[in-house]
Scaffold this motif. Structure first.
Motif, PDB file in Angstrom:
ATOM      1  N   ALA A 110     -17.839  18.520 -22.693  1.00 18.99           N
ATOM      2  CA  ALA A 110     -16.632  18.554 -21.866  1.00 18.99           C
ATOM      3  C   ALA A 110     -16.367  19.970 -21.368  1.00 18.99           C
ATOM      4  O   ALA A 110     -16.000  20.179 -20.208  1.00 18.99           O
ATOM      5  CB  ALA A 110     -15.441  18.045 -22.660  1.00 18.99           C
ATOM      6  N   HIS A 111     -16.598  20.941 -22.216  1.00 12.87           N
ATOM      7  CA  HIS A 111     -16.382  22.340 -21.823  1.00 12.87           C
ATOM      8  C   HIS A 111     -17.366  22.761 -20.744  1.00 12.87           C
ATOM      9  O   HIS A 111     -16.997  23.415 -19.766  1.00 12.87           O
ATOM     10  CB  HIS A 111     -16.522  23.244 -23.051  1.00 12.87           C
ATOM     11  CG  HIS A 111     -16.238  24.672 -22.761  1.00 12.87           C
ATOM     12  ND1 HIS A 111     -17.220  25.559 -22.393  1.00 12.87           N
ATOM     13  CD2 HIS A 111     -15.083  25.374 -22.763  1.00 12.87           C
ATOM     14  CE1 HIS A 111     -16.687  26.747 -22.191  1.00 12.87           C
ATOM     15  NE2 HIS A 111     -15.394  26.660 -22.409  1.00 12.87           N
ATOM     16  N   GLU A 112     -18.637  22.389 -20.906  1.00 13.77           N
ATOM     17  CA  GLU A 112     -19.642  22.741 -19.905  1.00 13.77           C
ATOM     18  C   GLU A 112     -19.352  22.078 -18.563  1.00 13.77           C
ATOM     19  O   GLU A 112     -19.497  22.691 -17.517  1.00 13.77           O
ATOM     20  CB  GLU A 112     -21.038  22.358 -20.386  1.00 13.77           C
ATOM     21  CG  GLU A 112     -21.580  23.280 -21.440  1.00 13.77           C
ATOM     22  CD  GLU A 112     -22.994  22.931 -21.852  1.00 13.77           C
ATOM     23  OE1 GLU A 112     -23.584  21.992 -21.283  1.00 13.77           O
ATOM     24  OE2 GLU A 112     -23.506  23.601 -22.758  1.00 13.77           O
ATOM     25  N   ARG A 113     -18.957  20.824 -18.604  1.00 12.49           N
ATOM     26  CA  ARG A 113     -18.654  20.111 -17.360  1.00 12.49           C
ATOM     27  C   ARG A 113     -17.448  20.712 -16.667  1.00 12.49           C
ATOM     28  O   ARG A 113     -17.412  20.819 -15.452  1.00 12.49           O
ATOM     29  CB  ARG A 113     -18.420  18.633 -17.635  1.00 12.49           C
ATOM     30  CG  ARG A 113     -19.682  17.898 -17.970  1.00 12.49           C
ATOM     31  CD  ARG A 113     -19.421  16.454 -18.264  1.00 12.49           C
ATOM     32  NE  ARG A 113     -20.662  15.791 -18.625  1.00 12.49           N
ATOM     33  CZ  ARG A 113     -20.736  14.681 -19.315  1.00 12.49           C
ATOM     34  NH1 ARG A 113     -19.634  14.085 -19.717  1.00 12.49           N
ATOM     35  NH2 ARG A 113     -21.897  14.147 -19.604  1.00 12.49           N
ATOM     36  N   ALA A 114     -16.459  21.093 -17.436  1.00 15.53           N
ATOM     37  CA  ALA A 114     -15.256  21.686 -16.855  1.00 15.53           C
ATOM     38  C   ALA A 114     -15.548  23.067 -16.287  1.00 15.53           C
ATOM     39  O   ALA A 114     -14.946  23.476 -15.298  1.00 15.53           O
ATOM     40  CB  ALA A 114     -14.156  21.773 -17.905  1.00 15.53           C
ATOM     41  N   GLY A 115     -16.497  23.782 -16.890  1.00 11.63           N
ATOM     42  CA  GLY A 115     -16.805  25.133 -16.449  1.00 11.63           C
ATOM     43  C   GLY A 115     -17.737  25.216 -15.265  1.00 11.63           C
ATOM     44  O   GLY A 115     -17.910  26.270 -14.668  1.00 11.63           O
ATOM     45  N   ARG A 116     -18.340  24.105 -14.904  1.00  9.96           N
ATOM     46  CA  ARG A 116     -19.260  24.115 -13.762  1.00  9.96           C
ATOM     47  C   ARG A 116     -18.494  24.301 -12.471  1.00  9.96           C
ATOM     48  O   ARG A 116     -17.414  23.780 -12.277  1.00  9.96           O
ATOM     49  CB  ARG A 116     -20.030  22.797 -13.675  1.00  9.96           C
ATOM     50  CG  ARG A 116     -21.114  22.690 -14.674  1.00  9.96           C
ATOM     51  CD  ARG A 116     -21.962  21.487 -14.356  1.00  9.96           C
ATOM     52  NE  ARG A 116     -22.967  21.340 -15.389  1.00  9.96           N
ATOM     53  CZ  ARG A 116     -23.477  20.192 -15.743  1.00  9.96           C
ATOM     54  NH1 ARG A 116     -23.096  19.089 -15.155  1.00  9.96           N
ATOM     55  NH2 ARG A 116     -24.379  20.128 -16.686  1.00  9.96           N
ATOM     56  N   PRO A 118     -25.547  21.959  -9.584  1.00  6.35           N
ATOM     57  CA  PRO A 118     -25.911  22.441 -10.918  1.00  6.35           C
ATOM     58  C   PRO A 118     -27.205  23.242 -10.881  1.00  6.35           C
ATOM     59  O   PRO A 118     -28.069  23.014 -10.028  1.00  6.35           O
ATOM     60  CB  PRO A 118     -26.090  21.157 -11.719  1.00  6.35           C
ATOM     61  CG  PRO A 118     -25.367  20.112 -10.969  1.00  6.35           C
ATOM     62  CD  PRO A 118     -25.410  20.525  -9.531  1.00  6.35           C
ATOM     63  N   ASP A 119     -27.365  24.154 -11.829  1.00  3.69           N
ATOM     64  CA  ASP A 119     -28.516  25.047 -11.830  1.00  3.69           C
ATOM     65  C   ASP A 119     -29.828  24.359 -12.181  1.00  3.69           C
ATOM     66  O   ASP A 119     -30.893  24.895 -11.947  1.00  3.69           O
ATOM     67  CB  ASP A 119     -28.265  26.216 -12.773  1.00  3.69           C
ATOM     68  CG  ASP A 119     -27.932  25.780 -14.187  1.00  3.69           C
ATOM     69  OD1 ASP A 119     -27.688  24.574 -14.404  1.00  3.69           O
ATOM     70  OD2 ASP A 119     -27.918  26.649 -15.079  1.00  3.69           O
ATOM     71  N   TYR A 120     -29.787  23.147 -12.720  1.00  2.00           N
ATOM     72  CA  TYR A 120     -31.015  22.460 -13.090  1.00  2.00           C
ATOM     73  C   TYR A 120     -31.655  21.688 -11.938  1.00  2.00           C
ATOM     74  O   TYR A 120     -32.775  21.196 -12.063  1.00  2.00           O
ATOM     75  CB  TYR A 120     -30.771  21.502 -14.262  1.00  2.00           C
ATOM     76  CG  TYR A 120     -29.779  20.402 -13.975  1.00  2.00           C
ATOM     77  CD1 TYR A 120     -30.148  19.254 -13.300  1.00  2.00           C
ATOM     78  CD2 TYR A 120     -28.456  20.515 -14.380  1.00  2.00           C
ATOM     79  CE1 TYR A 120     -29.244  18.252 -13.035  1.00  2.00           C
ATOM     80  CE2 TYR A 120     -27.533  19.511 -14.127  1.00  2.00           C
ATOM     81  CZ  TYR A 120     -27.942  18.384 -13.450  1.00  2.00           C
ATOM     82  OH  TYR A 120     -27.032  17.390 -13.191  1.00  2.00           O
ATOM     83  N   LEU A 121     -30.993  21.569 -10.804  1.00  2.00           N
ATOM     84  CA  LEU A 121     -31.515  20.746  -9.709  1.00  2.00           C
ATOM     85  C   LEU A 121     -32.865  21.209  -9.165  1.00  2.00           C
ATOM     86  O   LEU A 121     -33.735  20.373  -8.929  1.00  2.00           O
ATOM     87  CB  LEU A 121     -30.501  20.634  -8.579  1.00  2.00           C
ATOM     88  CG  LEU A 121     -29.358  19.660  -8.825  1.00  2.00           C
ATOM     89  CD1 LEU A 121     -28.480  19.541  -7.593  1.00  2.00           C
ATOM     90  CD2 LEU A 121     -29.850  18.305  -9.242  1.00  2.00           C
ATOM     91  N   PRO A 122     -33.096  22.496  -8.924  1.00  5.17           N
ATOM     92  CA  PRO A 122     -34.419  22.892  -8.413  1.00  5.17           C
ATOM     93  C   PRO A 122     -35.561  22.516  -9.365  1.00  5.17           C
ATOM     94  O   PRO A 122     -36.594  22.007  -8.930  1.00  5.17           O
ATOM     95  CB  PRO A 122     -34.313  24.408  -8.249  1.00  5.17           C
ATOM     96  CG  PRO A 122     -32.853  24.672  -8.103  1.00  5.17           C
ATOM     97  CD  PRO A 122     -32.174  23.639  -8.949  1.00  5.17           C
ATOM     98  N   ALA A 123     -35.363  22.717 -10.654  1.00  8.86           N
ATOM     99  CA  ALA A 123     -36.403  22.362 -11.623  1.00  8.86           C
ATOM    100  C   ALA A 123     -36.605  20.852 -11.661  1.00  8.86           C
ATOM    101  O   ALA A 123     -37.736  20.366 -11.721  1.00  8.86           O
ATOM    102  CB  ALA A 123     -36.032  22.887 -13.011  1.00  8.86           C
ATOM    103  N   LYS A 159     -34.859  14.344  -1.747  1.00  9.62           N
ATOM    104  CA  LYS A 159     -33.512  14.915  -1.668  1.00  9.62           C
ATOM    105  C   LYS A 159     -32.758  14.537  -2.932  1.00  9.62           C
ATOM    106  O   LYS A 159     -32.755  13.375  -3.348  1.00  9.62           O
ATOM    107  CB  LYS A 159     -32.749  14.365  -0.463  1.00  9.62           C
ATOM    108  CG  LYS A 159     -33.451  14.557   0.861  1.00  9.62           C
ATOM    109  CD  LYS A 159     -33.156  15.920   1.442  1.00  9.62           C
ATOM    110  CE  LYS A 159     -33.654  16.033   2.853  1.00  9.62           C
ATOM    111  NZ  LYS A 159     -34.960  16.556   3.020  1.00  9.62           N
ATOM    112  N   ILE A 160     -32.115  15.526  -3.563  1.00  7.63           N
ATOM    113  CA  ILE A 160     -31.321  15.295  -4.765  1.00  7.63           C
ATOM    114  C   ILE A 160     -29.910  15.785  -4.500  1.00  7.63           C
ATOM    115  O   ILE A 160     -29.700  16.868  -3.964  1.00  7.63           O
ATOM    116  CB  ILE A 160     -31.915  16.032  -5.978  1.00  7.63           C
ATOM    117  CG1 ILE A 160     -33.321  15.513  -6.264  1.00  7.63           C
ATOM    118  CG2 ILE A 160     -31.033  15.864  -7.192  1.00  7.63           C
ATOM    119  CD1 ILE A 160     -34.008  16.212  -7.400  1.00  7.63           C
ATOM    120  N   ASN A 161     -28.943  14.963  -4.893  1.00  5.15           N
ATOM    121  CA  ASN A 161     -27.543  15.314  -4.686  1.00  5.15           C
ATOM    122  C   ASN A 161     -26.746  14.927  -5.927  1.00  5.15           C
ATOM    123  O   ASN A 161     -26.993  13.897  -6.531  1.00  5.15           O
ATOM    124  CB  ASN A 161     -27.004  14.574  -3.453  1.00  5.15           C
ATOM    125  CG  ASN A 161     -25.620  15.023  -3.075  1.00  5.15           C
ATOM    126  OD1 ASN A 161     -25.250  16.167  -3.288  1.00  5.15           O
ATOM    127  ND2 ASN A 161     -24.850  14.114  -2.532  1.00  5.15           N
TER     128      ASN A 161
END
Length: 88
Positions: free
Chosen positions: A27-33, A38-43, A64-66
């Motif tokens: 919950a904390h990570e999701r709220a802080g985004r 998100p940074d994992y999309l390119p990988a 395409k990723i969204n």
């Protein structure tokens, strides 16, 4: 529920404590985004391309990723443009 349980509180198992902590962290990570991607999309995109290329020849622009937020959910949308199969 017994009187002792009400007074002393319910004893929590290690698994329940770990589950609660994980939920708090998520919950904390999701709220802080931020609202950006998100940074994992390119990988993720690169790994998906590698897997898809084992079966079909596709280019990097064919995938395409969204990520969208809908209320309290994150929806990951993946669109893959496959090459046309001739003669079928």
């Amino acid at each position: 529920m017994s009187l002792l349980t009400r007074i002393l509180g319910e004893k929590k198992t290690t698994a329940n404590v770990a589950k609660e902590r994980l939920q708090i962290i998520l919950a904390h990570e999701r709220a802080g985004r931020s609202s950006s991607a998100p940074d994992y999309l390119p990988a993720l995109q690169n790994e998906l391309l590698e897997v898809i290329r084992k079966y079909v020849q596709v280019g990097p622009n064919d995938l395409k990723i969204n990520v969208e937020r809908q209320e309290n959910l994150e929806v990951l949308e993946v669109k893959i443009e496959l090459p046309e199969q001739g003669g079928r």
